[in-house]
Design an enzyme around this catalytic site. Structure first.
Site, PDB file in Angstrom:
ATOM      1  N   LYS A 166       8.302   4.983  -7.929  1.00 53.25           N
ATOM      2  CA  LYS A 166       7.113   5.499  -7.244  1.00 53.25           C
ATOM      3  C   LYS A 166       6.217   4.310  -6.923  1.00 53.25           C
ATOM      4  CE  LYS A 166       3.222   8.713  -7.662  1.00 53.25           C
ATOM      5  NZ  LYS A 166       2.505   9.662  -8.554  1.00 53.25           N
ATOM      6  N   ARG A 176      -3.714  13.411  -1.916  1.00 47.90           N
ATOM      7  CA  ARG A 176      -4.911  13.254  -2.745  1.00 47.90           C
ATOM      8  C   ARG A 176      -6.064  14.072  -2.187  1.00 47.90           C
ATOM      9  NH1 ARG A 176      -3.984   6.754  -3.832  1.00 47.90           N
ATOM     10  NH2 ARG A 176      -2.238   7.031  -5.281  1.00 47.90           N
ATOM     11  N   GLU A 204      13.939   0.000 -13.405  1.00 51.04           N
ATOM     12  CA  GLU A 204      13.314   1.268 -13.796  1.00 51.04           C
ATOM     13  C   GLU A 204      14.355   2.387 -13.887  1.00 51.04           C
ATOM     14  OE1 GLU A 204      10.343   1.924 -14.760  1.00 51.04           O
ATOM     15  OE2 GLU A 204       9.172   0.161 -14.205  1.00 51.04           O
ATOM     16  N   LYS A 219       9.912   7.578  -4.297  1.00 52.08           N
ATOM     17  CA  LYS A 219       8.724   8.077  -3.606  1.00 52.08           C
ATOM     18  C   LYS A 219       7.849   6.893  -3.198  1.00 52.08           C
ATOM     19  CE  LYS A 219       4.688  11.074  -4.261  1.00 52.08           C
ATOM     20  NZ  LYS A 219       3.904  11.900  -5.195  1.00 52.08           N
ATOM     21  N   SER A 245       3.344  13.280   1.777  1.00 55.15           N
ATOM     22  CA  SER A 245       2.330  13.881   2.639  1.00 55.15           C
ATOM     23  C   SER A 245       2.001  13.020   3.854  1.00 55.15           C
ATOM     24  CB  SER A 245       1.053  14.149   1.835  1.00 55.15           C
ATOM     25  OG  SER A 245       0.545  12.948   1.265  1.00 55.15           O
TER      26      SER A 245
END
Length: 295
Positions: A166, A176, A204, A219, A245
């Site tokens: 992310k 947000r 990760e 993401k 988004s």
């Protein structure tokens, strides 16, 4: 992904995400039923919490009678076959707007102290009925901590879709807006990933796999197709992409101005995720895409 708010018969449009709304629980249930009828078998729920419930310790995150838990139960009761993913992070519940607890003196994100809250949140969501928890917080070690907490409470079959890669991205703005969850001070670069660093995603992912993740997520999606591909080539776990988004908003804005063919570009974007190797796609286009595919 679906946004939920308090109240009844609420359908509140999100200005920066044309065609998308925040639903009260009654309308959320109606939407979930329609989505399932279109062939969409999973939803991810994101609660927009009233500011009066936001505190520095984010305790509302694990309130069994809070908005999030009630929304999960309502959807699961109404559409038992629908798989529900619950978000695991503190930013919707924190008065600081960060994914982790914040040291009030230094502003430092308190990684290890946050893990305990995240584990409580995951157990709370599992008790409410989620099938998948999605740790989006990016704290170190949280997958193992959550897995242990779920197993200890008997939720051995609750899956973890880890937000493995992310990035500290500029594509999250409309999300947000939808949750009113932007940081009050600073940014998220100390725990989200550097967009310039492709190697970190592999490290990760290896950590998340070792800690017990069931699905690895990237993401945002479109600017990171290379990362999706690299994870698919190097790991046997399913790979998820989050078509975020900002990506959604760009398609909508360009289409509204007549600059692109909305449906063609939408489906091309979704196809690109699959071509890169994504087994799972989280997208705000899901309902529109399902209707096209059904026709």
């Amino acid at each position: 992904p679906l946004f939920v708010v308090e109240g009844k018969n609420q359908n509140l449009p999100i200005k920066s995400m044309p065609g998308y709304s925040r639903f009260s629980i009654d309308n959320l249930v109606t939407e979930a039923k329609e989505l399932y009828s279109l062939g969409i078998k999973s939803v991810a729920l994101f609660p927009a919490i009233n500011d009066s419930f936001k505190t520095p310790d984010a305790r509302e995150a694990y309130n069994p009678e809070g908005l999030n838990a009630r929304a999960i139960r309502a959807v699961k009761d109404a559409v038992p076959e629908m798989m529900i993913m619950g978000d695991i992070a503190l930013d919707p519940y924190s008065s600081d707007g960060h994914d982790g607890l914040v040291d009030p003196k230094t502003g430092e994100i308190l990684n290890d102290a946050t893990l305990e809250i995240l584990a409580k949140q995951a157990v709370c969501e599992a008790r409410a009925g989620v099938d998948i928890v999605g740790p989006s917080d990016m704290m170190d070690g949280r997958v193992a901590y959550i897995r242990a907490a779920l197993d200890q409470e008997g939720f051995h079959n609750t899956m973890i879709m880890s937000y493995t890669a992310k990035y500290a991205s500029g594509y999250y703005g409309p999300f947000r807006d939808a949750l009113d969850s932007a940081p009050k001070k600073g940014d998220k670069k100390t725990y989200q990933m550097d967009p310039a660093n492709g190697e970190e995603a592999l490290r990760e992912a290896a950590l998340d796999e070792a800690e017990g993740a069931d699905i690895l997520m990237v993401k945002p999606g479109l600017p990171y197709l290379d990362i999706i591909y690299r994870l698919k080539q190097n790991f046997s776990l399913p790979i998820a992409a989050y078509n975020v988004s900002g990506e959604y908003a760009m398609v909508k804005a360009a289409a509204q101005n007549g600059w692109i063919d909305h449906d063609k570009v939408m489906m091309e974007n979704l196809m690109c995720f699959r071509r890169a190797g994504a087994d799972v796609i989280l997208t705000y286009h899901a309902k529109e895409a399902a209707k096209l595919l059904n026709n």
